[in-house]
Design a protein around this motif. Structure first.
Motif, PDB file in Angstrom:
ATOM      1  N   SER A  74       5.697 -40.652   0.926  1.00 36.89           N
ATOM      2  CA  SER A  74       6.116 -39.827  -0.211  1.00 36.89           C
ATOM      3  C   SER A  74       4.915 -39.366  -1.041  1.00 36.89           C
ATOM      4  N   HIS A  75       3.776 -40.060  -0.919  1.00 36.08           N
ATOM      5  CA  HIS A  75       2.535 -39.646  -1.581  1.00 36.08           C
ATOM      6  C   HIS A  75       1.732 -38.661  -0.744  1.00 36.08           C
ATOM      7  N   ALA A  76       1.951 -38.658   0.563  1.00 34.69           N
ATOM      8  CA  ALA A  76       1.027 -38.015   1.503  1.00 34.69           C
ATOM      9  C   ALA A  76       0.822 -36.538   1.203  1.00 34.69           C
ATOM     10  N   ARG A  77      -0.447 -36.127   1.275  1.00 28.48           N
ATOM     11  CA  ARG A  77      -0.803 -34.734   1.032  1.00 28.48           C
ATOM     12  C   ARG A  77      -1.128 -33.984   2.311  1.00 28.48           C
ATOM     13  N   GLY A  78      -1.292 -34.684   3.418  1.00 29.06           N
ATOM     14  CA  GLY A  78      -1.653 -34.023   4.665  1.00 29.06           C
ATOM     15  C   GLY A  78      -1.398 -34.921   5.857  1.00 29.06           C
ATOM     16  N   ARG A  79      -1.879 -34.491   7.022  1.00 29.05           N
ATOM     17  CA  ARG A  79      -1.572 -35.200   8.266  1.00 29.05           C
ATOM     18  C   ARG A  79      -2.191 -36.587   8.317  1.00 29.05           C
ATOM     19  N   MET A  80      -3.396 -36.757   7.800  1.00 30.12           N
ATOM     20  CA  MET A  80      -4.036 -38.076   7.857  1.00 30.12           C
ATOM     21  C   MET A  80      -3.257 -39.088   7.030  1.00 30.12           C
ATOM     22  N   ASP A  81      -2.889 -38.694   5.813  1.00 27.76           N
ATOM     23  CA  ASP A  81      -2.084 -39.576   4.960  1.00 27.76           C
ATOM     24  C   ASP A  81      -0.741 -39.886   5.619  1.00 27.76           C
ATOM     25  N   ALA A  82      -0.129 -38.849   6.186  1.00 25.86           N
ATOM     26  CA  ALA A  82       1.185 -39.023   6.804  1.00 25.86           C
ATOM     27  C   ALA A  82       1.093 -39.958   8.006  1.00 25.86           C
ATOM     28  N   ALA A  83       0.045 -39.800   8.814  1.00 25.08           N
ATOM     29  CA  ALA A  83      -0.109 -40.650   9.997  1.00 25.08           C
ATOM     30  C   ALA A  83      -0.324 -42.106   9.609  1.00 25.08           C
ATOM     31  N   SER A  84      -1.086 -42.336   8.546  1.00 30.52           N
ATOM     32  CA  SER A  84      -1.340 -43.707   8.088  1.00 30.52           C
ATOM     33  C   SER A  84      -0.045 -44.374   7.628  1.00 30.52           C
ATOM     34  N   ALA A  85       0.763 -43.645   6.864  1.00 29.97           N
ATOM     35  CA  ALA A  85       2.035 -44.193   6.383  1.00 29.97           C
ATOM     36  C   ALA A  85       3.001 -44.396   7.541  1.00 29.97           C
ATOM     37  N   ALA A  86       3.033 -43.436   8.472  1.00 29.14           N
ATOM     38  CA  ALA A  86       3.951 -43.534   9.604  1.00 29.14           C
ATOM     39  C   ALA A  86       3.617 -44.727  10.486  1.00 29.14           C
ATOM     40  N   SER A  87       2.333 -45.080  10.578  1.00 27.32           N
ATOM     41  CA  SER A  87       1.952 -46.222  11.417  1.00 27.32           C
ATOM     42  C   SER A  87       2.540 -47.519  10.888  1.00 27.32           C
ATOM     43  N   LEU A  88       2.693 -47.636   9.571  1.00 28.47           N
ATOM     44  CA  LEU A  88       3.338 -48.818   8.991  1.00 28.47           C
ATOM     45  C   LEU A  88       4.814 -48.857   9.374  1.00 28.47           C
TER      46      LEU A  88
END
Length: 246
Positions: A51-65
């Motif tokens: 919900s914080h993610a601003r781009g693909r790197m942030d999204a990928a990090s959260a999705a990995s959890l």
């Protein structure tokens, strides 16, 4: 003099504060799951991060959890019960996030639908299969998801296989029962086995066939339950696909 710098808002994808608060307020530790594989903190932190993610790197990090013991366990190809309460939050995030966030959220839900449940954790407390409970959230937001085009096509196609009929009227015809209700998903033309959910119990129906198909999504249908007698007290029951994973 010092120039004041405004603090970054806590949620940047467009979730309302009330929607965002649900992530922290929900007791993820109360959701059952296999010991040593389900991590309640991974659901909370993954959803919060997405919900914080601003781009693909942030999204990928959260999705990995979320994929590493949050809502699914990617390495074993299994879905965890937390995927059910997390699904509507992920759908909200997908609707309001950037393209990288949308893709990550939709892929997580699609995987949750496709993966097999962990033995002993096949159904919700209400006795609905995990996949069907997740698909219900997708059905509810299908019009909004359709606007994403290719990004949501896989998810919508997968959810349609987890059909359900909400029973409204029942009529006996010989040894069969005709059921009129509202359809979600897509019931194949060929006869199907079904589950009847009513009052917290589940009963098997050996043969369900379509009598009058729906002309559009979430429309009225009529189905025949062969050699099955239902009473009018079953109005309000639900018929679900019995061949779903489990």
């Amino acid at each position: 003099s010092h120039t004041a710098v405004s603090a970054e808002p806590p949620y940047t994808t467009g979730l309302t504060q009330k929607e965002a608060d649900v992530i922290d307020a929900f007791d993820w530790g109360s959701v059952p799951g296999p010991v040593d594989y389900y991590r309640a903190t991974a659901v909370r932190d993954g959803l919060r991060g997405l919900s914080h993610a601003r781009g693909r790197m942030d999204a990928a990090s959260a999705a990995s959890l979320l994929a590493g013991g949050g809502i699914i366990h990617d390495h074993s190809g299994t879905v965890l019960p937390a995927a059910v309460p997390a699904a509507p939050i992920l759908l909200q995030i997908a609707e309001k996030g950037c393209s990288g966030v949308q893709e990550a959220a939709l892929e997580l839900i699609a995987n949750a639908l496709d993966f097999r449940p962990w033995p002993g954790f096949v159904r919700t407390r209400g006795q609905v299969r995990l996949c069907c409970a997740i698909a219900d959230h997708v059905h509810a937001r299908a019009p909004a998801l359709a606007r994403f085009g290719d990004r949501s096509r896989r998810l919508l196609r997968a959810a349609r296989e987890h059909w359900r009929v909400d029973v409204e009227e029942i009529h006996t015809e010989g040894t069969d029962t005709l059921v009129f209700g509202t359809m979600a998903g897509s019931l194949p033309v060929v006869p199907q086995a079904a589950e009847l959910h009513f009052g917290g119990s589940v009963a098997g129906v050996s043969t369900l066939t379509m009598e009058y198909p729906a002309v559009e999504d979430h429309a009225q249908v009529c189905v025949r339950l062969t050699s099955t007698k239902l009473s009018k007290t079953h109005s309000g029951a639900r018929l679900c696909n019995a061949s779903c994973g489990g």
